[in-house]
Write a protein that holds these residues in place. Sequence first.
Motif, PDB file in Angstrom:
ATOM      1  N   ASP A 124       0.792  -1.171  -0.003  1.00 40.64           N
ATOM      2  CA  ASP A 124      -0.054  -0.137   0.010  1.00 40.64           C
ATOM      3  C   ASP A 124       0.726   1.251  -0.092  1.00 40.64           C
ATOM      4  N   GLU A 125       0.914   2.067  -1.066  1.00 41.34           N
ATOM      5  CA  GLU A 125       1.716   3.143  -1.241  1.00 41.34           C
ATOM      6  C   GLU A 125       1.629   4.328  -0.176  1.00 41.34           C
ATOM      7  N   ARG A 126      -0.026   4.353   0.192  1.00 43.27           N
ATOM      8  CA  ARG A 126      -0.250   5.331   1.254  1.00 43.27           C
ATOM      9  C   ARG A 126       0.417   5.123   2.562  1.00 43.27           C
ATOM     10  N   ARG A 127       0.536   3.833   2.933  1.00 47.02           N
ATOM     11  CA  ARG A 127       1.196   3.289   4.300  1.00 47.02           C
ATOM     12  C   ARG A 127       2.734   3.403   4.291  1.00 47.02           C
ATOM     13  N   ARG A 128       3.086   3.187   3.199  1.00 46.64           N
ATOM     14  CA  ARG A 128       4.702   3.219   2.902  1.00 46.64           C
ATOM     15  C   ARG A 128       4.952   4.871   2.860  1.00 46.64           C
ATOM     16  N   ALA A 129       4.142   5.630   2.233  1.00 45.82           N
ATOM     17  CA  ALA A 129       4.336   7.110   2.352  1.00 45.82           C
ATOM     18  C   ALA A 129       4.318   7.761   3.602  1.00 45.82           C
ATOM     19  N   SER A 137      10.560  13.204   9.352  1.00 44.42           N
ATOM     20  CA  SER A 137      10.092  14.003  10.030  1.00 44.42           C
ATOM     21  C   SER A 137      10.726  14.072  11.715  1.00 44.42           C
ATOM     22  N   GLU A 138      11.480  13.210  11.690  1.00 41.75           N
ATOM     23  CA  GLU A 138      12.187  13.065  13.174  1.00 41.75           C
ATOM     24  C   GLU A 138      12.994  14.207  13.453  1.00 41.75           C
ATOM     25  N   THR A 139      12.901  14.751  14.840  1.00 44.49           N
ATOM     26  CA  THR A 139      13.835  15.915  15.109  1.00 44.49           C
ATOM     27  C   THR A 139      15.207  15.619  15.086  1.00 44.49           C
ATOM     28  N   GLY A 140      16.043  16.495  14.199  1.00 45.88           N
ATOM     29  CA  GLY A 140      17.080  16.486  14.129  1.00 45.88           C
ATOM     30  C   GLY A 140      17.635  15.902  12.789  1.00 45.88           C
ATOM     31  N   MET A 141      16.709  15.198  12.128  1.00 43.76           N
ATOM     32  CA  MET A 141      16.776  14.530  10.777  1.00 43.76           C
ATOM     33  C   MET A 141      17.047  15.441   9.662  1.00 43.76           C
ATOM     34  N   LYS A 142      18.196  15.982   9.394  1.00 45.92           N
ATOM     35  CA  LYS A 142      18.363  16.973   8.110  1.00 45.92           C
ATOM     36  C   LYS A 142      18.747  15.804   7.110  1.00 45.92           C
ATOM     37  N   TRP A 143      18.185  16.075   5.916  1.00 40.28           N
ATOM     38  CA  TRP A 143      18.536  15.208   4.764  1.00 40.28           C
ATOM     39  C   TRP A 143      18.110  16.242   3.439  1.00 40.28           C
ATOM     40  N   VAL A 144      18.940  15.552   2.689  1.00 39.98           N
ATOM     41  CA  VAL A 144      19.190  16.343   1.049  1.00 39.98           C
ATOM     42  C   VAL A 144      18.590  15.012   0.304  1.00 39.98           C
ATOM     43  N   LEU A 145      17.358  15.406  -0.409  1.00 38.72           N
ATOM     44  CA  LEU A 145      16.981  14.236  -1.518  1.00 38.72           C
ATOM     45  C   LEU A 145      17.224  14.938  -2.920  1.00 38.72           C
ATOM     46  N   ILE A 146      18.057  14.117  -3.790  1.00 37.80           N
ATOM     47  CA  ILE A 146      18.485  14.415  -5.075  1.00 37.80           C
ATOM     48  C   ILE A 146      17.391  13.814  -5.972  1.00 37.80           C
ATOM     49  N   LEU A 147      16.830  14.320  -6.725  1.00 30.83           N
ATOM     50  CA  LEU A 147      15.807  13.631  -7.959  1.00 30.83           C
ATOM     51  C   LEU A 147      16.502  14.085  -9.156  1.00 30.83           C
ATOM     52  N   ASP A 148      17.113  13.002  -9.789  1.00 30.95           N
ATOM     53  CA  ASP A 148      17.811  13.066 -10.948  1.00 30.95           C
ATOM     54  C   ASP A 148      16.993  12.851 -12.068  1.00 30.95           C
ATOM     55  N   ASP A 149      17.103  13.724 -13.367  1.00 30.59           N
ATOM     56  CA  ASP A 149      16.426  13.500 -14.401  1.00 30.59           C
ATOM     57  C   ASP A 149      15.006  13.210 -14.342  1.00 30.59           C
ATOM     58  N   VAL A 150      14.182  14.255 -13.987  1.00 31.42           N
ATOM     59  CA  VAL A 150      12.750  14.252 -13.907  1.00 31.42           C
ATOM     60  C   VAL A 150      12.023  14.830 -15.199  1.00 31.42           C
ATOM     61  N   TRP A 151      11.045  13.991 -15.520  1.00 31.22           N
ATOM     62  CA  TRP A 151      10.419  14.361 -16.736  1.00 31.22           C
ATOM     63  C   TRP A 151       8.960  14.639 -16.854  1.00 31.22           C
ATOM     64  N   LYS A 152       8.460  14.489 -15.604  1.00 33.66           N
ATOM     65  CA  LYS A 152       7.042  15.048 -15.289  1.00 33.66           C
ATOM     66  C   LYS A 152       6.957  15.476 -14.006  1.00 33.66           C
ATOM     67  N   PHE A 153       5.555  15.775 -13.591  1.00 33.02           N
ATOM     68  CA  PHE A 153       5.280  16.178 -12.283  1.00 33.02           C
ATOM     69  C   PHE A 153       5.330  14.750 -11.246  1.00 33.02           C
ATOM     70  N   PRO A 162       7.893  14.718   3.625  1.00 38.66           N
ATOM     71  CA  PRO A 162       7.052  15.845   4.463  1.00 38.66           C
ATOM     72  C   PRO A 162       7.338  17.106   4.308  1.00 38.66           C
ATOM     73  N   LEU A 163       6.617  17.621   3.360  1.00 42.23           N
ATOM     74  CA  LEU A 163       7.134  18.913   2.769  1.00 42.23           C
ATOM     75  C   LEU A 163       6.355  20.233   3.678  1.00 42.23           C
ATOM     76  N   SER A 164       5.685  19.714   4.463  1.00 42.03           N
ATOM     77  CA  SER A 164       5.065  21.007   5.636  1.00 42.03           C
ATOM     78  C   SER A 164       5.848  20.809   6.888  1.00 42.03           C
ATOM     79  N   ARG A 165       6.980  19.917   6.898  1.00 44.34           N
ATOM     80  CA  ARG A 165       7.205  19.703   8.262  1.00 44.34           C
ATOM     81  C   ARG A 165       9.026  19.765   8.227  1.00 44.34           C
ATOM     82  N   ILE A 166       9.463  20.233   7.055  1.00 44.43           N
ATOM     83  CA  ILE A 166      10.784  20.297   6.998  1.00 44.43           C
ATOM     84  C   ILE A 166      11.523  21.189   7.943  1.00 44.43           C
ATOM     85  N   ASN A 167      12.703  20.756   8.067  1.00 42.44           N
ATOM     86  CA  ASN A 167      13.507  21.511   9.294  1.00 42.44           C
ATOM     87  C   ASN A 167      14.947  21.593   8.731  1.00 42.44           C
ATOM     88  N   GLY A 168      15.297  22.418   7.626  1.00 44.56           N
ATOM     89  CA  GLY A 168      16.480  22.538   7.034  1.00 44.56           C
ATOM     90  C   GLY A 168      16.781  21.598   5.963  1.00 44.56           C
TER      91      GLY A 168
END
Length: 398
Positions: A124-129, A137-153, A162-168
Motif C-alpha cells: 500500500d503506497e499510502r502506508r509506505r508514504a 520528520s524526526e527531530t534532528g533528521m536533516k536530509w537532502v533528496l536529489i531527484l535526477d532526470d525528472v520528466w514529469k510532475f 514531508p513538505l510541511s514539516r521540513i527543518n532545513g
Amino acid sequence: MLVYSWTEEYPADLRLEIQQLTTQVKEHVKQKPVVLSNEFVGENFERNVKKLWELLGDDKVLMIGIHGMGGTGKTCIATHMEMEIRRKGNFKHVIWVTVSRDFSISKMQQDIAETIGVKLTGGDERRRAAHLSSVLSETGMKWVLILDDVWKFVDLQKVGIPLSRINGSKVILTSRLEKVFRQIDCPTDNVIRMDHLSESEGLELFLLKLGQNGTPATIHSDDKLWITKYVALKLHGLPLGITVMARTLKGIDNIERWKRTFDRLLKLELGAEMEEEVFKVLKVSYDNLMDKCKQNCFLHCALYSGGKREELIMLLVERGVINGRRSVEEIYNEGHAILDELEDHSLLWNSSGKIWMHRVNRDMACYILKLEKNNKWIVKCDKRPTEIPRWNGIMIWS
C-alpha cells in the motif's frame, strides 16, 4: 562553411593561444579539487556551485532546481554536490534517486527507504508514504533528496516527503523541462541554469579530457591544434559532446586518425560512440514530445536560422506542418503553444522574442532525418550544393 587545407601554414597566434590556455589550465587545476579538474570547467560552473551552497544554507529554501538541455552537465553538478555534502557532513542523509521517464512511486519509496535504512512492508503506497514521512520528520533528521532526470510532475507527498514539516532539509531536482519546476512549486529564483561553455572553456574541457588525471594535454602538432580548436567550436560548448570527442581521440598519435575524425565531424558522420552518447541523449527530449506534429515542427525549425515567433509559425503553416485552414487567431494560438512546448523541452530557445536553436540540436535534427525512412528532405547543415542530386523529393540546404 569553414574550410581547412592541411597544407596551409598555421598562424603563430593560434599556437600561442592554445599554449597559453594549457598553462592557465594547469594553474587552475592546482587551485581547485581534483574532482572538479576532471569534470568541470568555467566560471559559470563555479558560480552555480556557489549559488547551490547558498540555497542549501538557507533554512527557508526547500526546493532547488537544476535546469538545462541534455548534455550540459546537470547530473554532473548534482553528483559533485552530493559528494561535497557527504564530505562536509551537514546533513544526516543524502538520498539520490534517478527518476527517468518510467518512474513509479513505489520504486522511489523503496530507493529512499534503502538509503536511510528503513524497511518498508506491504504494497500500500499510502502506508509506505506515511512511514517514510514519519521517519523523515524526526527531530534532528536533516536530509537532502536529489531527484535526477525528472520528466514529469512528481507528487512528493504521495512518495512520503514531508513538505510541511521540513527543518532545513532540501529537495534538489534536475530536469530538461521548465514546467517540471513550476509544477513542483520550485521558485524561479531557486533554479540553477546550466549554460553552454564559452569557446575558451570548451577548449579547456577538451584539453583536460584529452589529458591524464586532471592534467591537460599538450598539443604539439599544428594539424592537431587546428582540429582541437575546431572541435570546440563545432560542438558549440556542449560539455557532453566535447567530452566524447576528446575520449575518441585520447591516446591517438596518428595524425591521419585525427584528420579522419575531423572530416567525419564536418559531415555529421560521427561514428557509433558520438551518436550513441550524444545524439541519442539529446533525442530523448524529441521523443518525449509524444506528438508527431510537435516532432515535425521541431525538425522544420532546425531548417530555420532564427527570428520572430510569428514568422516561424507562418513558415510552419506554409510547409503544411500546422493546419492553415482556420482563423489567424486559431493558427497563432496553436503555433505559440507548440513553440512553448519545444522551448519547455530545451529544444528551442527564446531570446527577446526571437526563436533560435542550439547548433547541436540542429545537428541532432539532421541525424533524426537521416534515420527516417521515406523522409521528404535532403539536409546538409552549413553546406551549399555543388551539383544537383539525383533525387525527386524536396531539397533544403540549411
